[in-house]
Design an enzyme around this catalytic site. Structure first.
Site, PDB file in Angstrom:
ATOM      1  CD  GLU A   1      -8.129  -3.038  -2.602  1.00 37.20           C
ATOM      2  OE1 GLU A   1      -9.270  -2.830  -3.269  1.00 37.20           O
ATOM      3  OE2 GLU A   1      -7.436  -2.227  -2.168  1.00 37.20           O
TER       4      GLU A   1
ATOM      5  CB  CYS B   1       2.106  -6.076  -3.224  1.00 36.06           C
ATOM      6  SG  CYS B   1       1.983  -5.008  -1.748  1.00 36.06           S
TER       7      CYS B   1
ATOM      8  CB  CYS C   1      -3.794  -0.997   9.071  1.00 35.90           C
ATOM      9  SG  CYS C   1      -1.984  -0.866   9.194  1.00 35.90           S
TER      10      CYS C   1
ATOM     11  CB  CYS D   1       0.638   5.830   8.718  1.00 33.56           C
ATOM     12  SG  CYS D   1       1.812   4.601   9.298  1.00 33.56           S
TER      13      CYS D   1
ATOM     14  CB  CYS E   1      -1.322   4.755   4.973  1.00 35.87           C
ATOM     15  SG  CYS E   1      -1.500   3.087   4.096  1.00 35.87           S
TER      16      CYS E   1
ATOM     17  N   GLY F   1      -2.329  -3.603   6.274  1.00 39.35           N
ATOM     18  CA  GLY F   1      -1.972  -4.357   7.557  1.00 39.35           C
ATOM     19  C   GLY F   1      -0.493  -4.243   7.747  1.00 39.35           C
ATOM     20  CD  GLU F   2       3.866  -3.361  11.090  1.00 33.84           C
ATOM     21  OE1 GLU F   2       3.756  -2.529  10.281  1.00 33.84           O
ATOM     22  OE2 GLU F   2       4.371  -4.227  11.168  1.00 33.84           O
TER      23      GLU F   2
ATOM     24  CB  SER G   1       7.222  -3.812   4.527  1.00 33.22           C
ATOM     25  OG  SER G   1       7.302  -2.385   4.522  1.00 33.22           O
TER      26      SER G   1
ATOM     27  CB  SER H   1       7.354   2.149   6.740  1.00 35.12           C
ATOM     28  OG  SER H   1       6.877   1.185   5.744  1.00 35.12           O
ATOM     29  CG  LEU H   2      13.346   5.890   8.873  1.00 33.91           C
ATOM     30  CD1 LEU H   2      12.963   5.345  10.190  1.00 33.91           C
ATOM     31  CD2 LEU H   2      14.556   5.720   8.351  1.00 33.91           C
TER      32      LEU H   2
ATOM     33  CB  CYS I   1       2.809   2.733  -1.957  1.00 33.19           C
ATOM     34  SG  CYS I   1       4.242   1.498  -2.446  1.00 33.19           S
TER      35      CYS I   1
HETATM   36  N1  SAH Z   1       2.711  -1.505   7.475  1.00 29.01           N
HETATM   37  C1  SAH Z   1       3.418  -2.054   6.918  1.00 29.01           C
HETATM   38  C2  SAH Z   1       3.189  -2.566   5.566  1.00 29.01           C
HETATM   39  C3  SAH Z   1       2.598  -1.808   4.469  1.00 29.01           C
HETATM   40  S1  SAH Z   1       3.721  -1.398   3.415  1.00 29.01           S
HETATM   41  C4  SAH Z   1       4.553  -0.859   6.759  1.00 29.01           C
HETATM   42  O1  SAH Z   1       4.120   0.326   6.976  1.00 29.01           O
HETATM   43  O2  SAH Z   1       5.614  -1.255   6.034  1.00 29.01           O
HETATM   44  C5  SAH Z   1       2.985   0.002   2.494  1.00 29.01           C
HETATM   45  C6  SAH Z   1       4.215   0.949   2.167  1.00 29.01           C
HETATM   46  O3  SAH Z   1       3.395   2.252   1.765  1.00 29.01           O
HETATM   47  C7  SAH Z   1       4.701   1.635   3.610  1.00 29.01           C
HETATM   48  O4  SAH Z   1       6.122   1.621   3.363  1.00 29.01           O
HETATM   49  C8  SAH Z   1       4.096   3.101   3.601  1.00 29.01           C
HETATM   50  O5  SAH Z   1       4.648   3.527   4.586  1.00 29.01           O
HETATM   51  C9  SAH Z   1       3.814   3.293   2.301  1.00 29.01           C
HETATM   52  N2  SAH Z   1       2.802   4.486   1.982  1.00 29.01           N
HETATM   53  C10 SAH Z   1       1.597   4.424   2.726  1.00 29.01           C
HETATM   54  N3  SAH Z   1       0.886   5.272   2.029  1.00 29.01           N
HETATM   55  C11 SAH Z   1       1.427   5.947   1.163  1.00 29.01           C
HETATM   56  C12 SAH Z   1       1.130   6.732   0.214  1.00 29.01           C
HETATM   57  N4  SAH Z   1       0.067   7.511   0.029  1.00 29.01           N
HETATM   58  N5  SAH Z   1       2.078   7.059  -0.769  1.00 29.01           N
HETATM   59  C13 SAH Z   1       3.131   6.206  -1.005  1.00 29.01           C
HETATM   60  N6  SAH Z   1       3.442   5.385  -0.147  1.00 29.01           N
HETATM   61  C14 SAH Z   1       2.858   5.205   0.927  1.00 29.01           C
END
Ligand code: SAH
Length: 346
Positions: free
Chosen positions: A94, A107, A114, A118, A121, A165-166, A197, A220-221, A339
């Site tokens: 997507e 985006c 992925c 996490c 996600c 994905g990462e 990201s 993504s911290l 996200c």
């Molecule tokens: N794998 C990379 C690229 C994906 S970015 C990364 O993690 O940065 C997608 C962003 O959405 C990341 O910052 C992730 O932490 C955030 N995310 C994932 N699940 C989410 C959710 N349920 N609600 C809000 N943000 C979320």
């Protein structure tokens, strides 16, 4: 058995020129075809109107063009557009178009599923099926650019690698895609308008710095405390925050480019004072800004959006230390485009 034909866009311009020379044609023909493939976005060899029929047939018998197909397009009530993109082997990813008053942002996805895990996600639940090829990433951007022109009357202004994905676990293909997106032979976009990201893979962050990339970096911290972070992002147990910190210091020393931290505040997970203090401390290591992202529930009781009060406490603490913090509202929630919601539901 028929030999599997090769994706012609896996060839560099040099390789394409060599191919024509090896087949008794002029190297220049390679430039012509390359321009059709990238700059003009040809979907088939037939489209290449200034190339002879014999040459087109020769290409046809050697190669395929693995163009993506937008299978389904959904439009949110807030104007966000989500594309379900079918790949040549039938898999689906997507991508999303996010319009604001002043710009439109694409985006895009870098993997089918992925590599990471996490817990909050939706994409993580799909597991990694495969990496996307550079042309499959590029095509997503082209498709969104078309929609941006069609619906919002201007070309795409920004790109974020925040889809499925990462990106840093598909390093070479993501960098090749960005090379074409920024090349005058491709879309000619400025790398300053592109953000990659990552969930935080220290070794690959250092590699980005060594490769002197010109795009921006987001991490993504979600927590600056090891125990908490590895509970919600289990893979990160292998990458302690001390290593992440070191890689970001390396990144900043080489690129002088400010890092963006993405951060969701959850009830009873990271909405306490210790978490806030840890984030403030982490933010001192390299120049940065913090995007506080709204949580998008993915039918899981474990994670709940924290109260406005806790989010305000974060903002107050960060601002008191001169750290720029912004709250990012969710977009496209009604069509599962926000996200963490990308999971090929439809
Ligand atoms: N794998 C990379 C690229 C994906 S970015 C990364 O993690 O940065 C997608 C962003 O959405 C990341 O910052 C992730 O932490 C955030 N995310 C994932 N699940 C989410 C959710 N349920 N609600 C809000 N943000 C979320």
């Amino acid at each position: 058995m028929e030999m599997q034909k090769k994706d012609i866009r896996a060839l560099s311009k040099e390789q394409l020129r060599d191919f024509f020379v090896a087949n008794g044609d002029k190297a220049f023909r390679g430039n012509q075809v390359y321009e059709w493939l990238w700059g003009k976005g040809a979907h088939s060899f037939e489209d290449m109107s200034n190339v002879s029929k014999a040459t087109r047939e020769m290409l046809e018998s050697n190669f395929v063009i693995n163009h993506i197909k937008v299978d389904q397009m959904q439009r949110s009530e807030d104007g966000t557009v989500k594309n379900a993109v079918r790949l040549h082997d039938g898999l689906v990813v997507e991508s999303v178009l996010i319009p604001t008053e002043t710009r439109t942002t694409a985006c895009v996805s870098s993997q089918v599923g992925c590599s990471l895990d996490c817990n909050f996600c939706a994409t993580a639940r799909l597991k990694r099926m495969r990496n996307l090829a550079p042309d499959e990433i590029y095509d997503q951007v082209v498709a969104i650019d078309k929609e941006s022109r069609l619906y919002y009357n201007h070309p795409l202004s920004n790109i974020v690698f925040m889809g499925m994905g990462e990106p840093l676990m598909n390093y070479n293909n993501v960098l090749k895609a960005i090379e074409m997106i920024t090349s005058p032979e491709g879309l000619g976009m400025s790398p300053k308008r592109i953000t990659v990201s990552t969930s935080g893979v220290p070794k690959m962050i250092k590699k980005l710095a060594d490769d002197e990339v010109k795009f921006k970096l987001a991490v993504s911290l979600h927590s600056a405390i090891d125990d908490t972070r590895s509970r919600i992002m289990p893979f990160s147990a292998n990458f302690p925050l001390s290593e992440l910190r070191e890689s970001l210091e390396y990144w900043y020393a080489k690129t002088k480019s400010r890092v963006t931290y993405e951060y969701v505040v959850w009830k009873d997970i990271n909405d306490d004072k210790a978490s806030i203090d840890a984030l403030v401390r982490f933010c001192k290591y390299v120049p940065c800004k913090v995007n506080l992202i709204e949580y998008n529930p993915i039918d899981d009781g474990e994670f709940q959006q924290a109260s406005d009060e806790s989010i305000n406490a974060y903002i107050r603490a960060l601002e008191a230390h001169d750290i720029v913090a912004k709250v990012r509202r969710s977009r496209g929630k009604d069509i599962d485009a926000a996200c963490g919601q990308l999971a090929n539901k439809s």
